[in-house]
Motif scaffolding. Sequence first.
Motif, mmCIF file in Angstrom:
data_model
loop_
_atom_site.group_PDB
_atom_site.id
_atom_site.type_symbol
_atom_site.label_atom_id
_atom_site.label_comp_id
_atom_site.label_asym_id
_atom_site.label_seq_id
_atom_site.Cartn_x
_atom_site.Cartn_y
_atom_site.Cartn_z
ATOM 1 N N ARG A 25 41.225 34.386 37.212
ATOM 2 C CA ARG A 25 40.358 35.031 36.225
ATOM 3 C C ARG A 25 39.016 35.417 36.846
ATOM 4 O O ARG A 25 38.637 34.899 37.893
ATOM 5 C CB ARG A 25 40.062 34.053 35.081
ATOM 6 C CG ARG A 25 41.258 33.648 34.279
ATOM 7 C CD ARG A 25 40.800 32.772 33.136
ATOM 8 N NE ARG A 25 41.947 32.256 32.393
ATOM 9 C CZ ARG A 25 41.861 31.706 31.187
ATOM 10 N NH1 ARG A 25 40.680 31.594 30.593
ATOM 11 N NH2 ARG A 25 42.943 31.271 30.579
ATOM 12 N N ASP A 26 38.308 36.274 36.133
ATOM 13 C CA ASP A 26 36.903 36.571 36.448
ATOM 14 C C ASP A 26 36.702 37.056 37.875
ATOM 15 O O ASP A 26 35.792 36.616 38.588
ATOM 16 C CB ASP A 26 36.029 35.313 36.240
ATOM 17 C CG ASP A 26 36.144 34.767 34.826
ATOM 18 O OD1 ASP A 26 36.306 35.584 33.909
ATOM 19 O OD2 ASP A 26 36.075 33.540 34.652
ATOM 20 N N ALA A 27 37.567 37.973 38.307
ATOM 21 C CA ALA A 27 37.420 38.527 39.654
ATOM 22 C C ALA A 27 36.077 39.240 39.783
ATOM 23 O O ALA A 27 35.657 39.966 38.877
ATOM 24 C CB ALA A 27 38.572 39.495 39.939
ATOM 25 N N ASP A 28 35.426 39.035 40.904
ATOM 26 C CA ASP A 28 34.116 39.643 41.155
ATOM 27 C C ASP A 28 34.241 41.177 41.200
ATOM 28 O O ASP A 28 35.179 41.715 41.797
ATOM 29 C CB ASP A 28 33.581 39.124 42.496
ATOM 30 C CG ASP A 28 32.114 39.475 42.703
ATOM 31 O OD1 ASP A 28 31.284 38.592 42.480
ATOM 32 O OD2 ASP A 28 31.828 40.639 43.069
ATOM 33 N N PRO A 29 33.300 41.887 40.591
ATOM 34 C CA PRO A 29 33.352 43.355 40.595
ATOM 35 C C PRO A 29 33.425 43.944 42.007
ATOM 36 O O PRO A 29 34.062 44.978 42.220
ATOM 37 C CB PRO A 29 32.047 43.760 39.907
ATOM 38 C CG PRO A 29 31.656 42.580 39.085
ATOM 39 C CD PRO A 29 32.172 41.371 39.802
ATOM 40 N N ARG A 30 32.774 43.282 42.973
ATOM 41 C CA ARG A 30 32.832 43.804 44.346
ATOM 42 C C ARG A 30 34.242 43.697 44.919
ATOM 43 O O ARG A 30 34.683 44.534 45.703
ATOM 44 C CB ARG A 30 31.837 43.038 45.226
ATOM 45 C CG ARG A 30 30.382 43.359 44.920
ATOM 46 C CD ARG A 30 29.429 42.355 45.528
ATOM 47 N NE ARG A 30 29.486 41.080 44.805
ATOM 48 C CZ ARG A 30 28.770 39.995 45.121
ATOM 49 N NH1 ARG A 30 27.957 40.019 46.165
ATOM 50 N NH2 ARG A 30 28.882 38.884 44.403
ATOM 51 N N LEU A 31 34.963 42.641 44.503
ATOM 52 C CA LEU A 31 36.356 42.503 44.940
ATOM 53 C C LEU A 31 37.219 43.585 44.295
ATOM 54 O O LEU A 31 38.049 44.226 44.965
ATOM 55 C CB LEU A 31 36.880 41.115 44.566
ATOM 56 C CG LEU A 31 38.334 40.848 44.952
ATOM 57 C CD1 LEU A 31 38.501 40.805 46.470
ATOM 58 C CD2 LEU A 31 38.833 39.543 44.329
ATOM 59 N N LEU A 32 37.010 43.814 43.001
ATOM 60 C CA LEU A 32 37.783 44.860 42.305
ATOM 61 C C LEU A 32 37.505 46.220 42.918
ATOM 62 O O LEU A 32 38.406 47.051 43.039
ATOM 63 C CB LEU A 32 37.429 44.863 40.812
ATOM 64 C CG LEU A 32 37.756 43.573 40.063
ATOM 65 C CD1 LEU A 32 37.389 43.721 38.583
ATOM 66 C CD2 LEU A 32 39.231 43.208 40.199
ATOM 67 N N ASP A 33 36.253 46.450 43.305
ATOM 68 C CA ASP A 33 35.894 47.720 43.899
ATOM 69 C C ASP A 33 36.626 47.926 45.229
ATOM 70 O O ASP A 33 37.059 49.032 45.548
ATOM 71 C CB ASP A 33 34.369 47.757 44.102
ATOM 72 C CG ASP A 33 33.897 49.129 44.520
ATOM 73 O OD1 ASP A 33 34.258 50.093 43.820
ATOM 74 O OD2 ASP A 33 33.205 49.235 45.538
#
Lengths: 200, 200
Positions: free
Chosen positions: B165-173
């Motif tokens: 859960r709660d993957a960091d936005p930088r990781l998603l990017d």
Amino acid sequence: MPQGKPSHVPDDGLTTRQRRARPLLIVHTGVGKGKSTAAFGLATRAWAQGWEIGVFQFVKSAKWRIGEEKALRVLGESGEGGAVTWNKMGEGWSWIQRPGTEADHAADAAEGWAQIKRDLAVERYRLYVLDEFTYPMKWGWVDVEDVVRTLRDRPGTQHVIITGRDADPRLLDAADLVTDMTKVKHPMDAGQKGQRGIEW
Amino acid sequence: MPQGKPSHVPDDGLTTRQRRARPLLIVHTGVGKGKSTAAFGLATRAWAQGWEIGVFQFVKSAKWRIGEEKALRVLGESGEGGAVTWNKMGEGWSWIQRPGTEADHAADAAEGWAQIKRDLAVERYRLYVLDEFTYPMKWGWVDVEDVVRTLRDRPGTQHVIITGRDADPRLLDAADLVTDMTKVKHPMDAGQKGQRGIEW
């Protein structure tokens, strides 16, 4: 990842042990990736518990799921977990890119569902994977009311997982656990085609 | 289930073959079920292709994933697909319900990530499953910028799946493929606890 703490204790007259053994109807739907892969992941978990597993492949092309089929065959034959039966009826139930009229494919799908009904009646498996079964439901090749009634009334402790997009609201209503796989980002949006080992 | 038709062909100078072989960073996040099960399902697919697989278990309790670990061990030892290495470092990286201070757990997680960096540098595996790795990222036990930079710059064709859960936005990017497993309905909402064969 649930923390194991239900939000309330239901007044259903069941013990925790009885509730834990309650058969589940699970649906993986949505347009994102992971609906079938998560279902096959659950199947390996059930295999590790020694459960008998029946897979019913309602997929679009016979070459799909070859990796999953191989893995579950090797696991089933290892003798270290439950037995696995992969129901495909030869080329059966795979209706895209192969000869045959729509009536043929509808008849194949109906026969697949009839087999599932027979297996449920005799409690043949502990876990059923009905892969991409939402499509024959959507296209009217099987009767949704019959599916929902049969699953609601199934005997014993038989868990059923159904995958595919556009799950019928009546199926979702009957289900115990529904996950919508939501697409956030996919390589095809950036022009990339499917990859061996990832898509199949 | 993508239909295999990208919405456009990118002007990136790569051939379709090159694009098909491009290493993917995949993230399964969201509060619904199926993030890890889908990752392990992908691992069985990769196994069937003969790929070397490294699993890095950053889970909450050492008894989690026992079914998946058993299945991948049996598959890896069968000789019919790729080899599987399950990285757990004994009790390591499982920080809930066991002795130790937060500093100990943070150090365990940091050592886990250091091992992954070493393996990526020498291209040890073709597929990496970093199970529940979003949590040490969220809690600052590993440096998010270091993770993203290392994954962006990894050599060769190494696919990486990160769950939690709660993957960091930088990781998603940085990711190529992101699926959010969205909870629609879960038995715990009806007061039911986890079930053997389903939850573990």
